[in-house]
Design a protein around this motif. Structure first.
Motif, mmCIF file in Angstrom:
data_model
loop_
_atom_site.group_PDB
_atom_site.id
_atom_site.type_symbol
_atom_site.label_atom_id
_atom_site.label_comp_id
_atom_site.label_asym_id
_atom_site.label_seq_id
_atom_site.Cartn_x
_atom_site.Cartn_y
_atom_site.Cartn_z
ATOM 1 N N SER A 9 5.730 1.903 -0.752
ATOM 2 C CA SER A 9 4.657 1.947 0.241
ATOM 3 C C SER A 9 4.915 0.974 1.380
ATOM 4 O O SER A 9 5.266 -0.178 1.156
ATOM 5 C CB SER A 9 3.328 1.621 -0.421
ATOM 6 O OG SER A 9 2.312 1.655 0.546
ATOM 7 N N GLU A 10 4.766 1.479 2.597
ATOM 8 C CA GLU A 10 4.882 0.625 3.776
ATOM 9 C C GLU A 10 3.518 0.060 4.177
ATOM 10 O O GLU A 10 3.424 -0.780 5.047
ATOM 11 C CB GLU A 10 5.444 1.426 4.954
ATOM 12 C CG GLU A 10 6.957 1.532 4.992
ATOM 13 C CD GLU A 10 7.667 0.190 5.123
ATOM 14 O OE1 GLU A 10 7.232 -0.635 5.916
ATOM 15 O OE2 GLU A 10 8.643 -0.027 4.392
ATOM 16 N N LEU A 11 2.464 0.562 3.535
ATOM 17 C CA LEU A 11 1.119 0.133 3.921
ATOM 18 C C LEU A 11 0.828 -1.280 3.414
ATOM 19 O O LEU A 11 1.355 -1.685 2.381
ATOM 20 C CB LEU A 11 0.076 1.090 3.331
ATOM 21 C CG LEU A 11 0.146 2.542 3.792
ATOM 22 C CD1 LEU A 11 -0.701 3.413 2.879
ATOM 23 C CD2 LEU A 11 -0.325 2.686 5.228
ATOM 24 N N TRP A 12 -0.039 -1.968 4.129
ATOM 25 C CA TRP A 12 -0.486 -3.291 3.677
ATOM 26 C C TRP A 12 -1.578 -3.062 2.640
ATOM 27 O O TRP A 12 -2.664 -2.587 2.977
ATOM 28 C CB TRP A 12 -1.004 -4.115 4.860
ATOM 29 C CG TRP A 12 0.090 -4.602 5.754
ATOM 30 C CD1 TRP A 12 0.861 -3.842 6.596
ATOM 31 C CD2 TRP A 12 0.556 -5.945 5.886
ATOM 32 N NE1 TRP A 12 1.775 -4.636 7.247
ATOM 33 C CE2 TRP A 12 1.610 -5.934 6.830
ATOM 34 C CE3 TRP A 12 0.196 -7.159 5.306
ATOM 35 C CZ2 TRP A 12 2.290 -7.089 7.207
ATOM 36 C CZ3 TRP A 12 0.886 -8.307 5.682
ATOM 37 C CH2 TRP A 12 1.922 -8.263 6.616
ATOM 38 N N TYR A 13 -1.291 -3.429 1.399
ATOM 39 C CA TYR A 13 -2.170 -3.071 0.275
ATOM 40 C C TYR A 13 -3.602 -3.580 0.398
ATOM 41 O O TYR A 13 -4.547 -2.877 0.064
ATOM 42 C CB TYR A 13 -1.551 -3.594 -1.033
ATOM 43 C CG TYR A 13 -0.732 -2.556 -1.755
ATOM 44 C CD1 TYR A 13 0.048 -1.653 -1.032
ATOM 45 C CD2 TYR A 13 -0.746 -2.454 -3.124
ATOM 46 C CE1 TYR A 13 0.799 -0.697 -1.672
ATOM 47 C CE2 TYR A 13 0.010 -1.498 -3.784
ATOM 48 C CZ TYR A 13 0.778 -0.627 -3.055
ATOM 49 O OH TYR A 13 1.510 0.325 -3.688
ATOM 50 N N ASP A 14 -3.758 -4.821 0.860
ATOM 51 C CA ASP A 14 -5.096 -5.417 0.878
ATOM 52 C C ASP A 14 -5.830 -5.208 2.196
ATOM 53 O O ASP A 14 -6.839 -5.863 2.448
ATOM 54 C CB ASP A 14 -5.006 -6.924 0.572
ATOM 55 C CG ASP A 14 -4.599 -7.142 -0.871
ATOM 56 O OD1 ASP A 14 -5.044 -6.368 -1.729
ATOM 57 O OD2 ASP A 14 -3.808 -8.067 -1.140
ATOM 58 N N HIS A 15 -5.295 -4.331 3.013
ATOM 59 C CA HIS A 15 -5.932 -4.064 4.306
ATOM 60 C C HIS A 15 -6.244 -2.580 4.431
ATOM 61 O O HIS A 15 -5.627 -1.747 3.764
ATOM 62 C CB HIS A 15 -4.982 -4.475 5.440
ATOM 63 C CG HIS A 15 -4.861 -5.948 5.609
ATOM 64 N ND1 HIS A 15 -5.773 -6.693 6.305
ATOM 65 C CD2 HIS A 15 -3.943 -6.829 5.136
ATOM 66 C CE1 HIS A 15 -5.412 -7.967 6.273
ATOM 67 N NE2 HIS A 15 -4.298 -8.080 5.568
ATOM 68 N N ALA B 137 -5.417 -1.048 9.741
ATOM 69 C CA ALA B 137 -4.718 -2.308 10.027
ATOM 70 C C ALA B 137 -3.203 -2.112 9.950
ATOM 71 O O ALA B 137 -2.453 -2.686 10.733
ATOM 72 C CB ALA B 137 -5.156 -3.384 9.037
ATOM 73 N N GLU C 41 -2.154 -0.511 13.128
ATOM 74 C CA GLU C 41 -2.155 -1.502 14.207
ATOM 75 C C GLU C 41 -0.907 -2.396 14.082
ATOM 76 O O GLU C 41 -0.267 -2.743 15.076
ATOM 77 C CB GLU C 41 -3.442 -2.339 14.107
ATOM 78 C CG GLU C 41 -3.673 -3.331 15.214
ATOM 79 C CD GLU C 41 -3.835 -2.725 16.597
ATOM 80 O OE1 GLU C 41 -4.091 -1.516 16.704
ATOM 81 O OE2 GLU C 41 -3.678 -3.478 17.586
ATOM 82 N N TRP C 42 -0.579 -2.738 12.839
ATOM 83 C CA TRP C 42 0.640 -3.531 12.574
ATOM 84 C C TRP C 42 1.875 -2.799 13.119
ATOM 85 O O TRP C 42 2.721 -3.392 13.780
ATOM 86 C CB TRP C 42 0.776 -3.755 11.061
ATOM 87 C CG TRP C 42 2.113 -4.272 10.619
ATOM 88 C CD1 TRP C 42 2.567 -5.556 10.721
ATOM 89 C CD2 TRP C 42 3.169 -3.516 10.026
ATOM 90 N NE1 TRP C 42 3.851 -5.642 10.214
ATOM 91 C CE2 TRP C 42 4.245 -4.411 9.781
ATOM 92 C CE3 TRP C 42 3.336 -2.181 9.660
ATOM 93 C CZ2 TRP C 42 5.440 -4.004 9.205
ATOM 94 C CZ3 TRP C 42 4.533 -1.779 9.080
ATOM 95 C CH2 TRP C 42 5.573 -2.679 8.862
#
Lengths: 287, 349
Positions: free
Chosen positions: B119-125, B129, B132-133
């Protein structure tokens, strides 16, 4: 020359832009749930205090340790807390414990970003709010000690303090990267080794090392540079060393350690390009 | 496929080019016996795994290429080589005119990668977000970002969970968000490594339809690996099959079917429950009065089979279908399996 300056300016602007963005992410994370934020801040504060409380109680009981008065020790403890606080502020998300990222196959996430690796490493872990609870106790202890000592300090001294703080942080980071680079060849066991190495510096950094034998002191200044994390630079800053040049020892050592760390990391990265990662875990990645 | 003399450049028609690429991994062998383990401490037993052995291929701009092969055939290794995560031992890897390792920064700006199990996603966001990153790190101009993000939210149906934390998403939602993230900077070349693993039919269709649409409208070049052959056939015009690190087939799906045999199914419904015995066809299933046969249409005509059946029973209904692509591929994989002795001999050599 103008082109070079322009390029340097653009790089600095980019770093600033990224820092601002990661600071915003950090803020969003903390304020999205007030209850969790309070728990987080409290636990960080307790951890910071817990790391110095043992020595603080001993110093109080015996009114100092060896030649170190209580106020000297406050400065030492404040300085060592600040060093860790700086690391936690700038290198969050396991960027300071790089063995976790390498050993868990998470370096791939870094390599697919269109930025030089060094820029990713100095920006992605920026979490000023999360690191705040490490910095505040450090600042208070340091200021308390300085006021108690009643020394008069000029702007140059403050500049040297900042230089030494960042140098000590660089030494801790470099030490972590040297051991952490082992994860390129031994992903699982390196996580253990690297954590133990990091703990060694973290736990011993608060102690004054005066009076140790030459061999032991030499080892603690070079092989496991515990003395350079707080004890030696604080002695130099407070003028407890005989030579005025001693103030430059920690920054010079930091440059040397950084060189070794870069060498080990780049060597490992070359190896990584040939073997890749055989292990993947999402634990510790961006969380 | 013999390598052709073309050079992938930033604007040429050839966007991916592998020339005689070799990749070898060294694996330390372990033993469950104490004596061997002690011996291996001093004299390690190393096994060389030849993941890629002289792979050559080219992908043209706007192509969708399905990259398939059995487990361990070298698919993910190829994707990693093309994503700049691995270097080849020998041979040449170029994509969009770049060397993926040595020109990584400029190169990855123009490609998108989705690894189905990462996963490239930010887990806690929230997903928002992470998007936007991506805008900040990829330095996407604000107006282009707003336009692309809006479109991705609509087409991939991200709206309902766009502001939920990534760790709270279902697998299907996460994969759609991952695909959107990979496409946010409008890459020219997209690598999808098992992107639909574990997804339900609807999520799969949504993802694949979108990739197809992007390919059609924006000439997006796609290389996709999957074990779901029906899905690959639906998406890609060309199939590259790899086996034991070598390209075993490169061509259209239709040609692949013909390579094996013209496998068909004959389903007949009869007046009684006994399945007629048909020479040249194999009975694979019989339920009540419905009987299903497998046969090779290049060997026997349907009419001959029906004649045989009509002599034995009265036929109520008839249906013929082509063998599913999964079956064709399974037969190919089966034919590639080397006997144990050959594998042992190869390893010894």
């Amino acid at each position: 020359m103008a082109a070079k300056l322009n390029s340097m300016w653009r790089t600095l602007k980019r770093i600033w832009q990224l820092w601002m963005f990661y600071a915003k992410l950090d803020l969003l994370l903390l304020i999205s749930d007030v209850r969790l934020a309070l728990i987080y801040f409290s636990s960080e504060l307790l951890t910071s205090i817990g790391s110095v409380i043992g020595l603080l109680l001993l110093a109080q009981r015996f009114d100092g340790i060896g030649t170190w008065t209580l106020n000297h020790l406050y400065v030492l403890l404040g300085y060592s807390t600040l060093v860790l606080g700086i690391l936690n502020t700038f290198f969050n998300y396991n960027l300071s414990l790089i063995s976790r990222r390498i050993g868990r196959g998470q370096l791939d996430h870094v390599l697919v970003q269109p930025q030089p690796l060094w820029m990713i490493f100095i920006t992605e872990g920026f979490a000023p709010l999360s690191g705040l609870m490490g910095l505040i106790p450090g600042i208070l202890l340091f200021a308390w000690g300085l006021i108690g000592l009643g020394v008069s300090l000029d702007l140059g001294w403050w500049a040297l303090l900042v230089l030494n703080l960042f140098a000590s942080g660089t030494i801790m980071m470099s030490f972590n990267y040297i051991w952490g680079s082992l994860a390129f060849v031994a992903p699982r066991s390196s996580e253990e080794i690297s954590s133990s190495a990091s703990r060694l510096l973290d736990q011993l950094k608060v102690y004054p090392l005066d009076g140790l034998g030459g061999l032991l002191l030499g080892s603690l200044m070079t092989v496991a540079p515990v003395g350079l994390v707080a004890w030696y630079p604080v002695r130099a800053l407070l003028g407890l060393n005989s030579s005025a040049w001693s103030i430059w020892i920690t920054p010079l050592a930091a440059l040397f350690m950084l060189g070794i760390a870069l060498f080990c990391f780049l060597k490992g990265l070359g190896y990584y390009a040939t073997t890749g990662s055989q292990r993947y875990s999402s634990l510790g990645h961006r969380s | 496929m013999p390598p052709q003399v073309h050079n992938a450049t930033a604007h040429s028609d050839i966007v991916v080019e592998l020339q005689d690429v070799h990749k070898v991994f060294r694996q330390r062998q372990r033993s469950s016996k104490l004596s061997e383990t002690i011996r291996h401490m001093f004299k390690p037993r190393i096994r060389e795994v030849r993941a890629l052995q002289g792979v050559s291929m080219q992908i043209r701009r706007g192509e969708i290429v399905a990259y398939a092969g059995p487990n361990g055939a070298g698919k993910s290794t190829t994707i990693k080589l093309l994503s700049g995560l691995l270097a080849p031992n020998a041979g040449r890897v170029r994509a969009l005119g770049f060397d993926p390792i040595n020109e990584r920064v400029q190169y990855v700006k123009r490609i998108g990668v989705v690894f189905g199990q990462r996963s490239e996603l930010w887990y806690d966001h929230p997903v928002a977000a992470s998007y936007e990153w991506k805008r900040v790190v990829w330095d996407i101009p604000q107006d282009r970002f707003a336009r692309t993000q809006k479109r991705l939210i609509e087409v991939l149906g991200l709206e309902e969970f766009f502001h939920s934390l990534a760790r709270e998403l279902s697998l299907g939602q996460r994969m759609r968000a991952e695909l959107g993230l990979a496409l946010l900077h409008e890459p020219e070349l997209l690598f999808l490594d098992e992107p639909t693993i574990g997804l339900d039919v609807l999520s799969k269709r949504m993802m694949l339809d979108f990739v197809k649409e992007l390919n059609r409208k924006q000439q997006l070049t796609v290389m996709i690996t999957s074990h779901d052959m029906a899905e690959l056939e639906q998406l890609a015009g060309r199939m590259v099959m790899i086996d034991h690190g070598k390209v075993a087939f490169d061509g259209p799906f239709e040609q692949l079917r013909q390579t094996m045999s013209d496998g068909r199914r004959l389903i007949i419904e009869t007046s009684d429950e006994t399945a007629p015995s048909l020479e040249g066809a194999e009975l694979i299933e019989s339920q009540a009065r419905r009987h299903e046969y497998r046969f090779d249409a290049s060997q026997i005509k349907i009419v001959d089979l029906l004649n045989q059946a009509a002599k034995q029973t009265s036929i109520i209904d008839v249906e013929t279908v082509r063998a599913p692509i999964d079956e064709v591929i399974a037969n190919i994989y089966q034919s590639w399996r080397k006997p144990k002795e050959v594998l042992e001999l190869e390893e010894a050599l």
